[in-house]
Design a protein around this motif. Structure first.
Motif, PDB file in Angstrom:
ATOM      1  N   LEU A  15      34.707 -15.326 -40.103  1.00 21.62           N
ATOM      2  CA  LEU A  15      35.629 -14.252 -39.743  1.00 21.62           C
ATOM      3  C   LEU A  15      35.701 -13.182 -40.817  1.00 21.62           C
ATOM      4  O   LEU A  15      36.091 -12.055 -40.551  1.00 21.62           O
ATOM      5  CB  LEU A  15      37.016 -14.801 -39.449  1.00 21.62           C
ATOM      6  CG  LEU A  15      37.099 -15.709 -38.230  1.00 21.62           C
ATOM      7  CD1 LEU A  15      38.501 -16.286 -38.103  1.00 21.62           C
ATOM      8  CD2 LEU A  15      36.706 -14.976 -36.979  1.00 21.62           C
ATOM      9  N   GLY A  16      35.346 -13.535 -42.028  1.00 22.65           N
ATOM     10  CA  GLY A  16      35.202 -12.531 -43.064  1.00 22.65           C
ATOM     11  C   GLY A  16      36.349 -12.407 -44.032  1.00 22.65           C
ATOM     12  O   GLY A  16      37.482 -12.810 -43.763  1.00 22.65           O
ATOM     13  N   THR A  19      39.582 -10.053 -43.132  1.00 21.72           N
ATOM     14  CA  THR A  19      40.613 -10.740 -42.354  1.00 21.72           C
ATOM     15  C   THR A  19      41.487 -11.589 -43.262  1.00 21.72           C
ATOM     16  O   THR A  19      42.712 -11.611 -43.129  1.00 21.72           O
ATOM     17  CB  THR A  19      39.963 -11.623 -41.273  1.00 21.72           C
ATOM     18  OG1 THR A  19      39.062 -10.850 -40.507  1.00 21.72           O
ATOM     19  CG2 THR A  19      40.996 -12.232 -40.368  1.00 21.72           C
ATOM     20  N   TRP A  54      48.357  -8.679 -37.762  1.00 23.33           N
ATOM     21  CA  TRP A  54      47.359  -9.616 -38.268  1.00 23.33           C
ATOM     22  C   TRP A  54      46.858 -10.533 -37.149  1.00 23.33           C
ATOM     23  O   TRP A  54      45.664 -10.816 -37.075  1.00 23.33           O
ATOM     24  CB  TRP A  54      47.927 -10.432 -39.411  1.00 23.33           C
ATOM     25  CG  TRP A  54      46.947 -11.412 -39.986  1.00 23.33           C
ATOM     26  CD1 TRP A  54      45.823 -11.106 -40.682  1.00 23.33           C
ATOM     27  CD2 TRP A  54      47.006 -12.817 -39.894  1.00 23.33           C
ATOM     28  NE1 TRP A  54      45.174 -12.265 -41.024  1.00 23.33           N
ATOM     29  CE2 TRP A  54      45.875 -13.336 -40.563  1.00 23.33           C
ATOM     30  CE3 TRP A  54      47.908 -13.710 -39.324  1.00 23.33           C
ATOM     31  CZ2 TRP A  54      45.631 -14.688 -40.680  1.00 23.33           C
ATOM     32  CZ3 TRP A  54      47.654 -15.059 -39.437  1.00 23.33           C
ATOM     33  CH2 TRP A  54      46.532 -15.538 -40.104  1.00 23.33           C
ATOM     34  N   PHE A  57      44.456  -8.467 -35.106  1.00 25.02           N
ATOM     35  CA  PHE A  57      43.211  -8.296 -35.865  1.00 25.02           C
ATOM     36  C   PHE A  57      42.393  -9.586 -35.862  1.00 25.02           C
ATOM     37  O   PHE A  57      41.184  -9.566 -35.653  1.00 25.02           O
ATOM     38  CB  PHE A  57      43.548  -7.860 -37.289  1.00 25.02           C
ATOM     39  CG  PHE A  57      42.358  -7.543 -38.130  1.00 25.02           C
ATOM     40  CD1 PHE A  57      41.554  -6.461 -37.831  1.00 25.02           C
ATOM     41  CD2 PHE A  57      42.047  -8.311 -39.238  1.00 25.02           C
ATOM     42  CE1 PHE A  57      40.452  -6.150 -38.617  1.00 25.02           C
ATOM     43  CE2 PHE A  57      40.953  -8.019 -40.023  1.00 25.02           C
ATOM     44  CZ  PHE A  57      40.153  -6.938 -39.715  1.00 25.02           C
ATOM     45  N   LEU A  58      43.060 -10.705 -36.070  1.00 25.60           N
ATOM     46  CA  LEU A  58      42.386 -11.995 -36.070  1.00 25.60           C
ATOM     47  C   LEU A  58      41.801 -12.305 -34.696  1.00 25.60           C
ATOM     48  O   LEU A  58      40.663 -12.758 -34.583  1.00 25.60           O
ATOM     49  CB  LEU A  58      43.371 -13.088 -36.491  1.00 25.60           C
ATOM     50  CG  LEU A  58      42.820 -14.491 -36.680  1.00 25.60           C
ATOM     51  CD1 LEU A  58      41.803 -14.514 -37.806  1.00 25.60           C
ATOM     52  CD2 LEU A  58      43.956 -15.445 -36.980  1.00 25.60           C
ATOM     53  N   LEU A  60      40.863 -10.140 -32.397  1.00 21.95           N
ATOM     54  CA  LEU A  60      39.714  -9.267 -32.165  1.00 21.95           C
ATOM     55  C   LEU A  60      38.481  -9.756 -32.920  1.00 21.95           C
ATOM     56  O   LEU A  60      37.361  -9.678 -32.407  1.00 21.95           O
ATOM     57  CB  LEU A  60      40.044  -7.830 -32.566  1.00 21.95           C
ATOM     58  CG  LEU A  60      41.065  -7.117 -31.677  1.00 21.95           C
ATOM     59  CD1 LEU A  60      41.411  -5.761 -32.275  1.00 21.95           C
ATOM     60  CD2 LEU A  60      40.543  -6.974 -30.269  1.00 21.95           C
ATOM     61  N   ARG A  61      38.677 -10.265 -34.123  1.00 23.40           N
ATOM     62  CA  ARG A  61      37.543 -10.803 -34.882  1.00 23.40           C
ATOM     63  C   ARG A  61      36.963 -12.040 -34.200  1.00 23.40           C
ATOM     64  O   ARG A  61      35.748 -12.196 -34.126  1.00 23.40           O
ATOM     65  CB  ARG A  61      37.965 -11.157 -36.307  1.00 23.40           C
ATOM     66  CG  ARG A  61      38.394  -9.985 -37.150  1.00 23.40           C
ATOM     67  CD  ARG A  61      37.264  -9.135 -37.559  1.00 23.40           C
ATOM     68  NE  ARG A  61      36.406  -9.884 -38.461  1.00 23.40           N
ATOM     69  CZ  ARG A  61      35.439  -9.355 -39.163  1.00 23.40           C
ATOM     70  NH1 ARG A  61      35.208  -8.068 -39.081  1.00 23.40           N
ATOM     71  NH2 ARG A  61      34.689 -10.080 -39.953  1.00 23.40           N
ATOM     72  N   VAL A  62      37.828 -12.906 -33.694  1.00 23.74           N
ATOM     73  CA  VAL A  62      37.359 -14.101 -33.002  1.00 23.74           C
ATOM     74  C   VAL A  62      36.628 -13.714 -31.722  1.00 23.74           C
ATOM     75  O   VAL A  62      35.556 -14.247 -31.423  1.00 23.74           O
ATOM     76  CB  VAL A  62      38.539 -15.061 -32.710  1.00 23.74           C
ATOM     77  CG1 VAL A  62      38.120 -16.164 -31.756  1.00 23.74           C
ATOM     78  CG2 VAL A  62      39.070 -15.645 -34.000  1.00 23.74           C
ATOM     79  N   GLY A  64      35.067 -10.966 -31.125  1.00 21.88           N
ATOM     80  CA  GLY A  64      33.801 -10.371 -31.524  1.00 21.88           C
ATOM     81  C   GLY A  64      32.756 -11.421 -31.844  1.00 21.88           C
ATOM     82  O   GLY A  64      31.575 -11.264 -31.529  1.00 21.88           O
ATOM     83  N   ARG A  65      33.183 -12.498 -32.457  1.00 20.97           N
ATOM     84  CA  ARG A  65      32.257 -13.599 -32.790  1.00 20.97           C
ATOM     85  C   ARG A  65      31.820 -14.334 -31.532  1.00 20.97           C
ATOM     86  O   ARG A  65      30.683 -14.764 -31.445  1.00 20.97           O
ATOM     87  CB  ARG A  65      32.890 -14.578 -33.780  1.00 20.97           C
ATOM     88  CG  ARG A  65      33.132 -13.991 -35.120  1.00 20.97           C
ATOM     89  CD  ARG A  65      31.832 -13.624 -35.775  1.00 20.97           C
ATOM     90  NE  ARG A  65      32.114 -12.944 -37.033  1.00 20.97           N
ATOM     91  CZ  ARG A  65      31.211 -12.354 -37.749  1.00 20.97           C
ATOM     92  NH1 ARG A  65      29.977 -12.338 -37.364  1.00 20.97           N
ATOM     93  NH2 ARG A  65      31.546 -11.748 -38.857  1.00 20.97           N
ATOM     94  N   GLU A  68      29.197 -12.247 -29.858  1.00 23.54           N
ATOM     95  CA  GLU A  68      27.962 -12.332 -30.619  1.00 23.54           C
ATOM     96  C   GLU A  68      27.191 -13.604 -30.274  1.00 23.54           C
ATOM     97  O   GLU A  68      25.985 -13.589 -30.119  1.00 23.54           O
ATOM     98  CB  GLU A  68      28.281 -12.349 -32.117  1.00 23.54           C
ATOM     99  CG  GLU A  68      27.842 -11.155 -32.865  1.00 23.54           C
ATOM    100  CD  GLU A  68      28.218 -11.275 -34.326  1.00 23.54           C
ATOM    101  OE1 GLU A  68      27.939 -12.315 -34.951  1.00 23.54           O
ATOM    102  OE2 GLU A  68      28.803 -10.314 -34.825  1.00 23.54           O
TER     103      GLU A  68
END
Length: 71
Positions: A15-16, A19, A54, A57-58, A60-62, A64-65, A68
């Motif tokens: 997740l980077g 984050t 947060w 944001f978290l 959206l990151r998940v 996105g993964r 992918e």
């Protein structure tokens, strides 16, 4: 405290780091916002707003993964 502990794990995950670092800031704001009688309603509102941001944001990151991995 749970937000900070979770960010320690997220920091080394896919997740980077951004984050995780945003989560560290939110965790500190949560600790500050826990003392309602000392900080006032405006700071509590900022703390709750940052925590909600947060989570978004978290999420959206998940998502996105997941895209992918599928795509």
């Amino acid at each position: 405290m749970a937000t900070i502990i979770l960010c320690l794990v997220i920091r080394k995950s896919v997740l980077g780091k951004p984050t995780a670092y945003f989560g560290f800031v939110v965790g500190i704001l949560d600790l500050i916002g826990a003392y309602l009688w000392m900080v006032g309603t405006a700071m509590v509102f900022v703390s709750q707003l940052a925590f909600a941001a947060w989570f978004i944001f978290l999420g959206l990151r998940v998502l996105g993964r997941i895209e992918e991995a599928v795509g």
